[in-house]
Design a protein around this motif. Structure first.
Motif, short mmCIF file in Angstrom:
data_model
loop_
_atom_site.label_atom_id
_atom_site.label_comp_id
_atom_site.label_asym_id
_atom_site.label_seq_id
_atom_site.Cartn_x
_atom_site.Cartn_y
_atom_site.Cartn_z
N UNK A 134 0.83 -1.20 0.00
CA UNK A 134 0.00 0.00 0.00
C UNK A 134 0.87 1.25 0.00
N UNK A 135 1.89 1.26 0.83
CA UNK A 135 2.78 2.42 0.89
C UNK A 135 3.45 2.65 -0.47
N UNK A 136 3.89 1.57 -1.09
CA UNK A 136 4.53 1.69 -2.40
C UNK A 136 3.54 2.17 -3.45
N UNK A 137 2.31 1.66 -3.39
CA UNK A 137 1.29 2.09 -4.35
C UNK A 137 1.00 3.58 -4.19
N UNK A 138 0.87 4.05 -2.95
CA UNK A 138 0.59 5.46 -2.73
C UNK A 138 1.75 6.34 -3.19
N UNK A 139 2.97 5.89 -2.95
CA UNK A 139 4.13 6.66 -3.40
C UNK A 139 4.19 6.73 -4.92
N UNK A 140 3.73 5.67 -5.58
CA UNK A 140 3.74 5.67 -7.04
C UNK A 140 2.71 6.63 -7.62
N UNK A 141 1.76 7.09 -6.78
CA UNK A 141 0.83 8.12 -7.23
C UNK A 141 1.48 9.50 -7.22
N UNK A 142 2.64 9.61 -6.56
CA UNK A 142 3.30 10.91 -6.42
C UNK A 142 4.60 11.01 -7.20
N UNK A 143 5.25 9.88 -7.41
CA UNK A 143 6.51 9.86 -8.15
C UNK A 143 6.35 8.95 -9.37
N UNK A 144 7.11 9.19 -10.44
CA UNK A 144 7.03 8.31 -11.62
C UNK A 144 7.24 6.85 -11.21
N UNK B 5 16.46 9.23 -0.03
CA UNK B 5 16.21 9.28 1.41
C UNK B 5 14.74 9.51 1.72
N UNK B 6 14.15 10.54 1.10
CA UNK B 6 12.78 10.89 1.43
C UNK B 6 11.77 9.83 0.99
N UNK B 7 11.92 9.25 -0.21
CA UNK B 7 11.03 8.13 -0.54
C UNK B 7 11.19 6.95 0.43
N UNK B 8 12.42 6.70 0.88
CA UNK B 8 12.64 5.60 1.82
C UNK B 8 11.96 5.88 3.16
N UNK B 9 12.05 7.13 3.61
CA UNK B 9 11.37 7.50 4.86
C UNK B 9 9.86 7.34 4.72
N UNK B 10 9.33 7.80 3.58
CA UNK B 10 7.89 7.67 3.34
C UNK B 10 7.48 6.20 3.38
N UNK B 11 8.24 5.35 2.69
CA UNK B 11 7.89 3.93 2.66
C UNK B 11 7.94 3.31 4.05
N UNK B 12 8.95 3.68 4.83
CA UNK B 12 9.07 3.12 6.17
C UNK B 12 7.94 3.54 7.09
N UNK C 47 4.95 4.95 6.26
CA UNK C 47 3.64 4.52 5.76
C UNK C 47 3.43 3.02 5.94
N UNK C 48 4.47 2.23 5.71
CA UNK C 48 4.34 0.78 5.89
C UNK C 48 4.03 0.44 7.34
N UNK C 49 4.72 1.11 8.27
CA UNK C 49 4.47 0.86 9.69
C UNK C 49 3.04 1.26 10.08
N UNK C 50 2.59 2.41 9.56
CA UNK C 50 1.24 2.89 9.89
C UNK C 50 0.18 1.93 9.35
N UNK C 51 0.35 1.50 8.10
CA UNK C 51 -0.63 0.58 7.51
C UNK C 51 -0.61 -0.77 8.21
N UNK C 52 0.57 -1.25 8.56
CA UNK C 52 0.66 -2.53 9.26
C UNK C 52 -0.07 -2.47 10.60
N UNK C 53 0.13 -1.39 11.33
CA UNK C 53 -0.57 -1.20 12.61
C UNK C 53 -2.07 -1.15 12.39
N UNK C 54 -2.49 -0.41 11.38
CA UNK C 54 -3.92 -0.30 11.08
C UNK C 54 -4.52 -1.66 10.76
N UNK C 55 -3.86 -2.42 9.89
CA UNK C 55 -4.40 -3.70 9.46
C UNK C 55 -4.42 -4.72 10.60
N UNK C 56 -3.50 -4.61 11.54
CA UNK C 56 -3.46 -5.55 12.65
C UNK C 56 -4.48 -5.20 13.74
#
Length: 316
Positions: free
Chosen positions: A155-165, A180-187, A189-198
């Protein structure tokens, strides 16, 4: 002898599977196929492969009159909003949170994780499992956590692909050259989504989703909006059922209660399908139906406390 009435096979959930699956694929592939995304590097939207900047390029604006600029803003920005927003509200007014139950990718994940958690603990949510004292095996929880983490990362990767090529993003990710900034976003967002889904899947849908809230408000304003309705005259048939409708609801709502108690109903109709399955041999069919509401009554429903929902014990 009377011929036995055969109830038609329930296909509601098969239809939902098709619509949800198609929309989930669209959600993942829209940026890759340039169907829709916002390109931060070019600072404009991309729609079906074409840049959508409302034709307001600086050079053109400098050479155009105020009336021409206003016309472009009206045609490319204001007019679509005036068409799409009322259309979305009208759909919600008539059918409630139809987007949530039949299209939303997040709700698809909610139902998927609910099913996995039910297999592990016997309950669809962690909080219900803890109340029942059923926690499952550690290895199963490890597997579920891994699944949630993988879905969260996708999900995090999909959302980032809506903002970057998308293609350069995927290439950098595979080759380990992501910035750096895409990596921070992925980290993050992935943690937030994982917490949400759990821990907070349906809770987010209930209390945190602005799109769902707007749909619910529009739906509640319509006394004739479609709603899951309970046949109170046949309430006695519930005695032989262990609340299959309530157990099936991903939002954990009292499915046989008043409309106001089902404010966050997503119209997924899981409760209707569950009732149809329980009553499949009943010539009168399901006690739950999806039909227009009755203003002033709002599908009053079952006096739950007056009915014993425990299965009948055979007499000695």
């Amino acid at each position: 002898m009377h011929a036995q009435t055969v109830n038609p096979k329930d296909t509601l959930q098969q239809k939902r599977l098709i619509t949800r699956g198609a929309f989930f694929l669209l959600f993942l592939l829209a940026p890759v196929l340039n169907i829709f995304r916002y390109d931060l590097t070019e600072t404009h939207f991309v729609l079906f492969g074409f840049p959508l900047s409302f034709n307001l390029h600086l050079d053109w604006v400098a050479q155009s009159s105020p009336a021409e600029v206003a016309g472009q803003i009206l045609f490319w920005f204001i007019l679509p909003i005036l068409v799409l927003v009322p259309l979305a509200l009208w759909i919600a007014f008539k059918w409630g949170r139809l987007y949530c139950g039949w299209l939303c990718p997040h709700f698809s994940v909610v139902e998927t994780i609910n099913g996995l958690m039910t297999r592990i603990t016997g309950r669809p949510t962690l909080w219900e499992a803890l109340n029942k004292g059923s926690t499952g095996k550690a290895i199963h929880w490890a597997g579920l956590t891994l699944v949630c983490a993988l879905i969260g990362f996708s999900w995090a990767l999909a959302l980032l692909s809506y903002l970057l090529p998308p293609l350069p993003l995927y290439t950098d990710l595979v080759t380990g050259q992501i910035g750096l900034y895409p990596a921070i976003f992925l980290g993050v967002a992935s943690a937030a989504f994982t917490f949400d889904f759990l821990f907070a899947r349906h809770l987010f849908c209930k209390y945190g989703c602005a799109v769902g809230l707007v749909q619910s408000i529009a739906w509640m304003a319509n006394g004739k909006g479609k709603v899951v309705t309970f046949d109170t005259k046949r309430a006695a048939a519930c005695r032989d059922c262990t609340k299959a409708c309530d157990e099936a609801c991903p939002m954990r709502l009292p499915t046989r209660s008043h409309k106001r108690a089902k404010f966050s109903c997503t119209q997924c109709l899981q409760c209707v399908s569950a009732c149809r399955e329980v009553q499949k041999d009943n010539p009168e069919g399901s006690l739950l139906t999806w039909e227009p509401g009755i203003p002033g009554k709002q599908t009053v429903l079952i006096p739950v406390r007056e009915i014993d929902t425990k299965p009948r014990q055979p007499r000695a």
